[in-house]
Design a protein around this motif. Sequence first.
Motif, PDB file in Angstrom:
ATOM      1  N   ALA A 121       0.864  -1.182   0.000  1.00 41.84           N
ATOM      2  CA  ALA A 121       0.000   0.000   0.000  1.00 41.84           C
ATOM      3  C   ALA A 121       0.895   1.225   0.000  1.00 41.84           C
ATOM      4  O   ALA A 121       1.859   1.301   0.769  1.00 41.84           O
ATOM      5  CB  ALA A 121      -0.893   0.021   1.235  1.00 41.84           C
ATOM      6  N   GLU A 122       0.592   2.152  -0.881  1.00 40.59           N
ATOM      7  CA  GLU A 122       1.323   3.415  -0.881  1.00 40.59           C
ATOM      8  C   GLU A 122       0.320   4.545  -0.693  1.00 40.59           C
ATOM      9  O   GLU A 122      -0.664   4.638  -1.425  1.00 40.59           O
ATOM     10  CB  GLU A 122       2.079   3.609  -2.191  1.00 40.59           C
ATOM     11  N   ILE A 123       0.566   5.363   0.316  1.00 45.26           N
ATOM     12  CA  ILE A 123      -0.314   6.493   0.611  1.00 45.26           C
ATOM     13  C   ILE A 123       0.513   7.760   0.399  1.00 45.26           C
ATOM     14  O   ILE A 123       1.589   7.909   0.982  1.00 45.26           O
ATOM     15  CB  ILE A 123      -0.846   6.428   2.060  1.00 45.26           C
ATOM     16  N   ARG A 124       0.008   8.625  -0.465  1.00 41.20           N
ATOM     17  CA  ARG A 124       0.752   9.850  -0.807  1.00 41.20           C
ATOM     18  C   ARG A 124      -0.077  11.084  -0.500  1.00 41.20           C
ATOM     19  O   ARG A 124      -1.275  11.106  -0.746  1.00 41.20           O
ATOM     20  CB  ARG A 124       1.042   9.886  -2.313  1.00 41.20           C
ATOM     21  N   ASP A 125       0.590  12.121   0.011  1.00 36.67           N
ATOM     22  CA  ASP A 125      -0.079  13.409   0.155  1.00 36.67           C
ATOM     23  C   ASP A 125       0.878  14.505  -0.292  1.00 36.67           C
ATOM     24  O   ASP A 125       2.001  14.219  -0.693  1.00 36.67           O
ATOM     25  CB  ASP A 125      -0.537  13.627   1.608  1.00 36.67           C
ATOM     26  N   GLN A 126       0.425  15.744  -0.213  1.00 31.00           N
ATOM     27  CA  GLN A 126       1.253  16.864  -0.681  1.00 31.00           C
ATOM     28  C   GLN A 126       1.705  17.737   0.489  1.00 31.00           C
ATOM     29  O   GLN A 126       1.845  18.942   0.346  1.00 31.00           O
ATOM     30  CB  GLN A 126       0.480  17.722  -1.689  1.00 31.00           C
ATOM     31  N   GLY A 127       1.887  17.141   1.626  1.00 27.44           N
ATOM     32  CA  GLY A 127       2.292  17.951   2.773  1.00 27.44           C
ATOM     33  C   GLY A 127       3.347  17.252   3.605  1.00 27.44           C
ATOM     34  O   GLY A 127       3.874  16.209   3.232  1.00 27.44           O
ATOM     35  N   GLN A 128       3.658  17.886   4.731  1.00 25.06           N
ATOM     36  CA  GLN A 128       4.628  17.305   5.664  1.00 25.06           C
ATOM     37  C   GLN A 128       3.935  17.093   6.995  1.00 25.06           C
ATOM     38  O   GLN A 128       3.256  17.992   7.477  1.00 25.06           O
ATOM     39  CB  GLN A 128       5.821  18.248   5.887  1.00 25.06           C
ATOM     40  N   TRP A 129       4.073  15.904   7.560  1.00 27.35           N
ATOM     41  CA  TRP A 129       3.512  15.708   8.890  1.00 27.35           C
ATOM     42  C   TRP A 129       4.598  15.483   9.917  1.00 27.35           C
ATOM     43  O   TRP A 129       5.661  14.977   9.607  1.00 27.35           O
ATOM     44  CB  TRP A 129       2.452  14.623   8.975  1.00 27.35           C
ATOM     45  N   PRO A 130       4.306  15.889  11.148  1.00 30.28           N
ATOM     46  CA  PRO A 130       5.343  15.833  12.180  1.00 30.28           C
ATOM     47  C   PRO A 130       5.838  14.402  12.380  1.00 30.28           C
ATOM     48  O   PRO A 130       5.050  13.477  12.432  1.00 30.28           O
ATOM     49  CB  PRO A 130       4.631  16.352  13.436  1.00 30.28           C
ATOM     50  N   GLY A 131       7.130  14.282  12.438  1.00 31.75           N
ATOM     51  CA  GLY A 131       7.687  12.975  12.732  1.00 31.75           C
ATOM     52  C   GLY A 131       8.044  12.171  11.511  1.00 31.75           C
ATOM     53  O   GLY A 131       8.865  11.266  11.583  1.00 31.75           O
ATOM     54  N   ALA A 132       7.427  12.486  10.371  1.00 36.06           N
ATOM     55  CA  ALA A 132       7.655  11.650   9.194  1.00 36.06           C
ATOM     56  C   ALA A 132       9.100  11.713   8.723  1.00 36.06           C
ATOM     57  O   ALA A 132       9.632  10.751   8.200  1.00 36.06           O
ATOM     58  CB  ALA A 132       6.708  12.063   8.073  1.00 36.06           C
ATOM     59  N   MET A 133       9.748  12.877   8.887  1.00 32.20           N
ATOM     60  CA  MET A 133      11.117  13.014   8.394  1.00 32.20           C
ATOM     61  C   MET A 133      12.146  12.735   9.483  1.00 32.20           C
ATOM     62  O   MET A 133      13.336  12.819   9.236  1.00 32.20           O
ATOM     63  CB  MET A 133      11.320  14.418   7.823  1.00 32.20           C
ATOM     64  N   ALA A 134      11.682  12.423  10.660  1.00 32.86           N
ATOM     65  CA  ALA A 134      12.641  12.170  11.735  1.00 32.86           C
ATOM     66  C   ALA A 134      13.470  10.932  11.406  1.00 32.86           C
ATOM     67  O   ALA A 134      12.925   9.915  11.009  1.00 32.86           O
ATOM     68  CB  ALA A 134      11.899  11.977  13.050  1.00 32.86           C
ATOM     69  N   PRO A 135      14.790  11.024  11.538  1.00 28.97           N
ATOM     70  CA  PRO A 135      15.632   9.886  11.177  1.00 28.97           C
ATOM     71  C   PRO A 135      15.449   8.705  12.126  1.00 28.97           C
ATOM     72  O   PRO A 135      15.624   7.566  11.733  1.00 28.97           O
ATOM     73  CB  PRO A 135      17.050  10.455  11.279  1.00 28.97           C
TER      74      PRO A 135
END
Lengths: 178, 126
Positions: A121-135
Amino acid sequence: MAAQKLGRRAPQGVLLSLGLGCHSWRDRWFRVGGGVADGPARRARGSSRPTPPGPLEMTFRAGDLPLVRRSTASWALRAGMAADTADDFVIAVNEIATNAVRHGSPEASLRLWVDGRAGLAEIRDQGQWPGAMAPTPLPRRAAEQGGMGLEVARMVCDGMQINATKAGTAVLLRMSLG
Amino acid sequence: MLSLSSEQRGAFTVVRVSGNLDLTSRDQFDQYLTQARRLSRRLIIDMSDVTFMDTGCLAVIMGHYKRLSASGGLILAGAQYRPAKALWITGLAYRLPLYDSVDEAIAGVGQEPPASSADQELPAPS
């Protein structure tokens, strides 16, 4: 309303190296070129395995989440997941889809397809959510503060990758087919 | 689609939840529980007719549970494993007081002084 297309498009590529211990999403998230035939895979002679369903694609908004769950559940069962596994897959997709429309963009997209012996499953959006980019995983918060969705999706699926850029967030979930 | 109603059962306000607990109903659910908490310090959430629950609504329940734990209590009744699986995946099923039914919750709490044993200290290993 959600626009739903069933099996109209071939997968864009094949995702490799799921769940391997690489150091960044760029290492883990790469595709090899097209060449994947459209339509459902041919059923092997004498095989009892049902023909896997074609890819499912839909765009959705917050109000469509019940439809996202129903569509994912029925697709997962057709893909050959056991009922309990399909329930977990639906929970994971719902949590990520919720984050996508809550923190990413009002409209997001879902794509489901079979790759080998796994449902993806791939879920795509056009924004940034907190924590998603945290290494690394975020520090644990008290349950009432929320933010459990990512953790739950990670726990119930066999693999999860997050590709967060300034253009948007894409999350890939992998669940083995029995 | 979420439907909420409540009734008084002795010292308890029983909030009956029917339908989906997800992002589409989260605010409605939160506001209803806030309202119920103003009327009663002892809440039972009857989850027998919940068809799905996500972690966002579980976080809402945890928030109200914590606010009530000092002055009253919040109990979950009738939660079914399949639709409310988030409770078990997160481990909160072992933290929140769960009863099979509203009747059992009322009878059980009458016999056991604490609403939740999870907030007590664990016994020392023997």
